[in-house]
Design a protein around this motif. Structure first.
Motif, short mmCIF file in Angstrom:
data_model
loop_
_atom_site.label_atom_id
_atom_site.label_comp_id
_atom_site.label_asym_id
_atom_site.label_seq_id
_atom_site.Cartn_x
_atom_site.Cartn_y
_atom_site.Cartn_z
N THR A 90 0.87 -1.18 -0.10
CA THR A 90 0.04 0.15 -0.10
C THR A 90 1.10 1.22 0.04
OG1 THR A 90 -0.23 0.01 2.45
CG2 THR A 90 -1.94 -1.44 1.02
N LEU A 91 0.59 2.50 -0.37
CA LEU A 91 1.04 3.72 -0.50
C LEU A 91 1.32 4.19 1.02
CD1 LEU A 91 -0.77 5.45 -3.30
CD2 LEU A 91 1.24 4.30 -3.27
N LEU A 92 2.47 4.64 1.27
CA LEU A 92 2.91 4.85 2.69
C LEU A 92 2.08 5.99 3.31
CD1 LEU A 92 6.60 4.77 2.23
CD2 LEU A 92 5.23 2.86 3.16
N ARG A 93 1.76 6.96 2.29
CA ARG A 93 0.77 8.26 2.94
C ARG A 93 -0.47 8.03 3.15
NH1 ARG A 93 4.08 13.23 -0.17
NH2 ARG A 93 6.17 12.98 0.72
N THR A 94 -1.08 7.45 2.08
CA THR A 94 -2.63 7.26 1.81
C THR A 94 -3.19 5.96 2.20
OG1 THR A 94 -2.61 6.73 -0.40
CG2 THR A 94 -2.55 9.03 0.00
N GLY A 95 -2.34 4.81 2.38
CA GLY A 95 -2.85 3.65 2.32
C GLY A 95 -3.52 2.86 1.32
N ASP A 96 -3.73 3.71 0.39
CA ASP A 96 -4.29 2.96 -0.74
C ASP A 96 -3.54 1.86 -1.35
OD1 ASP A 96 -6.44 4.68 -0.52
OD2 ASP A 96 -5.50 6.14 -2.19
N PRO A 97 -4.00 0.84 -1.96
CA PRO A 97 -3.42 -0.23 -2.71
C PRO A 97 -2.39 0.48 -3.81
CG PRO A 97 -5.49 -0.93 -2.82
CD PRO A 97 -5.38 0.55 -2.39
#
Length: 996
Positions: free
Chosen positions: A633-640
């Protein structure tokens, strides 16, 4: 007194006898050379073994000496052998041992060697020195000069103690006349020679030669010691009329079933057009006889060839026989030295577009700027594909003036481009082939990698074979230029109409192949990219049209047909409006849109960051996603974290790589140059970053590194305040270096999906570059590009033909060719002379295989019914190709001897009477009849049907005291050869110089 006072009367001549004369200097120079060659004193080697003269290694070394201003060459010939040690010499030596040359004179183990110096055959020597005039046209003819030279070598032998035989060549060199001497402690052998153009009647038989020999040695003993006799008769077979040469010459005018010149497209011809075996020499030998055993005089002779205990055969090969493969290679190789261009050969270039000669500049500019349409006709027939190209060509050159007629040209083009006929039944590679074919393909793959040519099923390989065939059969160099023009026009047609080139592997150019193959692969990549882009545009247009139609149908339910017609019109317009010229400037048109979109996105992002809102950072929709990357996941947003669709790296040929390397090297080693070099090399990295940003809104550099270079993202496990184990990651040390190129590129990158990025690989420009390169090739340049493919094909053909015959010497030549060609062809401009040598070795291999088939046909191996006899004949034919002379097992009584006997008998019958030859039993049937040659001879009712011998050789040897009865018994030898126009006696007569 007046006379005495005259001062002139007191002058007298003084001769200084201490000054060396020219003759003494000449003798001194001979002694100096003998010393330098370490021929001083006696030497000892092992006794000669049987066949050592034939299969041993002969070496020679030369020097130059002068008698006044007359130059001589002095040459040392010797058989390479191991010398005995001092200990072995003491054990084996006897008192008053004879020189090695005198011992060799009596040796019977190497009589009549098939491959040796003439003096070796005449005298049986393993080591000797020859002094001959240096110039080829000089000759020592006068008797006084001969005596001076003989005196010189005698003095040199006496002063140095040399026991090696010294010869002096006299008379014209073509006569091969030698006189010489050999000296040992208390002994001397004189070598004399007689050479006549006609055989004297009284010496035309053994009894007359024995009389000469006995009178020459003048032995005072009674009775005379026995004289050993060795006799060889040689029979020559030149008439092969009863056999038709199996290789039929090709029909150059035939064009049936896809074959041109009697040859199938894609296959090189092979074989000799004439019989490569010109003569067969049969030698019948009586090796050990004494004078009382046989009778041979002018009335009667016991020397019957069929009764000879030893038979041996050798073949004389035709000088430079005409071979098909060799002619193909030689003629194709000659093109490398030509300088003419295609325009010079064919007139005005057919590559030019069809334009009027008097077109003004305004019309030219209008033609450049007006929109064009791309029509997509169905790829059905070759005539449709090349119609436009032919139309342009025929404007400048009439059909009847073309080097290649249309029928042949169409056949060649269909062979090169089978997809034009819709025939897809023959794929490039079949997976269900036999093991032999799989092995052959593996060898072919290894060869094309070593030769830097092209795969054997590729278009480049087929093109090389077709050009080679056209050069030989259809117009020579003009035919090559004509076919090349048609080929390049076909490349242009396929590029314009998005047709992939068949016979080329997909993907980037293969750097293991030749440059021309790489260029064609590059062009195929361009066509593939262009086709994909055009298909994508058409699909987008169709999707947009579908959405528009749905909206209009929902808004106007009562009139559904009108929007449909309008939609079809817009669809047709959107598709037909695309052209190569608009595609070429696609990036420039899309840059403004990209900048506007990216500025809007960046402005929105900055505004949101100032407001402190992180949850709305990625308001724009993600674009260009391929698929999700596992559980990351993306570190900042948590999106995949999603993997983006990226551009493929730009394919490059080896010449482009060299150019790029030169440009990067010219930037120097300064900091600015290194920075610029890094930016030039990071274009692909920047494109991937932009694609990643577009697919993953709200991402950071760490996210990109985790996908792109996982090793540069280091994760460590630690325990937080609540006691849970948490992973924390950071960039590697090299990513944190100030001025890191990745950081700069990330800050520069904008979220642009791959479909709206500037193309890393400009296929339009690269395709035009390739076509420009192909158009500019001269036939000579084209030949050099394709020469590795032709050598590759020729070697595969030789290997294929050799596998049917199993010839060891050809396999050795093939290995030698592969080793040298691999080193030679890896460079772009190989040495022409070395390439010529390679072609010569391939021609030699073809000639050997042709000789093998000729001998097999003459000996009827394939028609032999008995397995043992067939194996013996195959072994015999194989030895004939490998060895200078082959013994016949069983002599005239064996199966091989029986066939040889019938060959000579039938040739003799044909020579005597052509009418009788017509009534004879066919030779092929007669060869297979059971029974020995003796039975056939007895049934014929004649003593022998053999033709008279072409040459007769007789060696007489004995050991007698000479010149006095109390002298030491020394070897005496006389060799005689009798031919139709030559009679030669070579005698070596020894005498005792101590007791005479």
């Amino acid at each position: 007194m007046a006379a005495d006072s005259d001062p002139e009367s007191e002058v007298f001549e003084i001769t200084d006898f201490t000054t060396a004369s020219e003759w003494e200097r000449f003798v001194s120079r001979i002694e100096e050379v003998l010393n330098n060659w370490k021929l001083i004193g006696s030497t000892a080697r092992n006794p000669l073994e049987k066949g050592e003269f034939t299969f041993g290694v002969w070496e020679e070394k030369s020097d130059e000496i002068s008698f006044a201003d007359y130059k001589f060459s002095i040459t040392h010939h010797y058989l390479k052998q191991e010398y005995l040690t001092d200990k072995e010499i003491k054990e084996e030596s006897e008192e008053d041992a004879l020189p090695e040359a005198m011992q060799d004179m009596l040796s019977m183990s190497n009589d009549f060697p098939p491959r040796a110096h003439c003096l070796v055959r005449w005298y049986g020597l393993r080591e000797f020195v020859i002094i001959a005039p240096a110039a080829s046209n000089d000759a020592v003819i006068s008797e006084s000069k001969c005596n001076i030279l003989l005196s010189s070598i005698s003095i040199a032998l006496g002063n140095t103690g040399c026991q090696v035989t010294l010869f002096v060549q006299i008379q014209q060199k073509s006569r091969r006349m030698y006189v010489g001497a050999c000296e040992g402690p208390g002994v001397r052998t004189d070598f004399e020679m007689v050479h006549l153009r006609k055989v004297p009647n009284q010496y035309n038989h053994l009894s007359g030669l024995l009389d000469i020999f006995k009178s020459k040695i003048g032995c005072p003993l009674t009775p005379l010691p026995p004289i050993s006799v060795a006799i060889r008769f040689t029979y020559v077979l030149q008439d092969w009329q009863q056999y038709s040469w199996p290789q039929q010459p090709p029909d150059f005018d035939a064009l049936v079933g896809g074959e041109v010149g009697g040859l199938e497209f894609g296959k090189l011809p092979f074989g000799a057009c004439e019989d490569p075996i010109s003569e067969l020499h049969l030698a019948t030998t009586w090796p050990h006889l004494t004078e009382g055993i046989i009778v041979d005089n002018d009335v009667y002779s016991d020397l019957d060839a069929l009764q000879a205990p030893q038979w041996s055969v050798r073949v004389r090969k035709a000088d430079n026989p005409q071979c098909l493969l060799g002619d193909f290679l030689t003629e194709f190789f000659k093109l490398c030295r030509r300088k003419e261009s295609t325009d010079e050969l064919l007139g005005r270039s057919a590559f030019e577009d069809e334009t009027k000669e008097n077109t003004d500049i305004s019309q030219a500019l209008q033609k450049l700027t007006e929109p064009t349409t791309v029509h997509m006709p169905r790829l059905s027939t070759m005539s449709n594909m090349v119609h436009s190209a032919r139309k342009r060509m025929h404007r400048h050159r009439r059909v009847e003036e073309s080097p290649i007629n249309n029928e042949v040209l169409n056949s060649i083009l269909i062979f090169l481009f089978p997809d034009a006929t819709g025939d897809v039944s023959n794929p490039k590679r079949s997976t269900s082939r036999g093991s032999n074919i799989a092995t052959f393909e593996e060898e072919s793959y290894n060869l094309y990698c070593q030769f830097k040519s092209a795969p054997s099923d590729s278009l480049t390989y087929k093109l090389a074979l077709c050009l080679c065939m056209v050069n030989f059969y259809h117009g020579g160099m003009r035919g090559v230029a004509h076919l090349w023009q048609e080929f390049v026009l076909e490349m242009r047609y396929r590029l314009e109409n998005n047709y992939l080139i068949p016979g080329l592997a997909t993907g980037a150019p293969d750097l293991k192949c030749c440059l021309l193959h790489q260029k064609l692969q590059m062009l195929n990549c361009c066509i593939e990219r262009k086709k994909a882009r055009d298909d994508g545009k058409r699909q987008s247009a169709e999707n947009a049209l579908g959405d528009c139609m749905e909206r209009k149908v929902s808004n106007s339910k009562g009139t559904p047909e009108y929007p449909n017609n309008k939609g079809e019109t817009s669809q047709q317009k959107s598709w037909d409006s695309w052209s190569d010229s608009e595609d070429e400037f696609f990036e420039c048109l899309s840059d403004a849109e990209e900048l506007q979109d990216s500025d809007m996105k960046e402005g929105a992002t900055k505004g949101e960051e100032r407001d402190g809102g992180k949850k709305d950072m990625h308001k724009w929709r993600p674009e260009g996603r391929l698929h999700q990357h596992g559980n990351l996941t993306l570190l900042r947003t948590g999106d995949p974290l999603c993997i983006p669709v990226t551009q493929e790296p730009a394919p490059m040929t080896e010449d482009l790589l060299e150019e790029q390397s030169e440009v990067l090297a010219k930037l120097g080693t300064s900091a600015e140059g290194a920075h610029l070099r890094a930016r030039m090399q990071s274009a692909c990295l920047l494109s991937d970053m932009e694609s990643f940003k577009a697919a993953n809104p709200g991402c950071c550099l760490e996210d990109f590194v985790r996908w792109y270079s996982p090793r540069d993202y280091i994760e460590e496990e630690f325990t937080d305040e609540t006691g849970d184990k948490v992973l924390r990651g950071e960039l590697s040390a090299r990513m944190k270096i100030p001025g890191n190129m990745w950081v700069e590129a990330w800050e520069t990158a904008k979220p642009i999906p791959v479909r709206r990025q500037r193309r890393l690989f400009d296929d339009t420009r690269e395709a035009e570059k390739v076509l420009h390169y192909l158009v500019g090739l001269k036939p000579a340049d084209l030949t050099q590009h394709l020469l590795p493919c032709i050598l590759h094909a020729a070697l595969l053909k030789v290997k294929e033909e050799e596998s049917m015959e199993d010839i060891p010497s050809v396999r050795k030549i093939i290995q030698h060719i592969i080793a040298h060609a691999s080193k030679l062809l890896r460079y772009s401009n190989p040495d022409i002379k070395k390439l010529e040598e390679l072609i010569g070795q391939i021609i030699a291999s073809e000639a050997i295989i042709a000789r093998s088939r000729s001998l097999q046909a003459k000996f009827g191996i394939k028609k032999c019914e008995k397995e043992e006899e067939r194996e013996e004949l195959e072994r015999f034919v194989s030895q004939l190709l490998e060895q200078p002379e082959v013994p016949v097992i069983g002599a005239g009584r064996g199966p091989t001897g029986s066939i040889i006997y019938k060959l000579f008998v039938n040739a003799q019958r044909l020579a005597e009477s052509t009418e009788e030859a017509a009534t004879l039993t066919p030779i092929d049937d007669e060869l297979r009849k059971p029974g020995s040659s003796d039975e056939h001879r007895s049934s014929s009712g004649t003593v022998s049907e053999f033709p008279p011998p072409t040459g007769r050789e007789i060696i007489l040897r004995t050991s007698v005291p000479r010149p006095a009865p109390y002298s030491k018994s020394l070897p005496q030898r006389m060799y005689c050869v009798m031919l139709k126009d030559e009679f030669r006696l070579a005698g070596a007569f020894s005498s005792d110089t101590s007791f005479f």
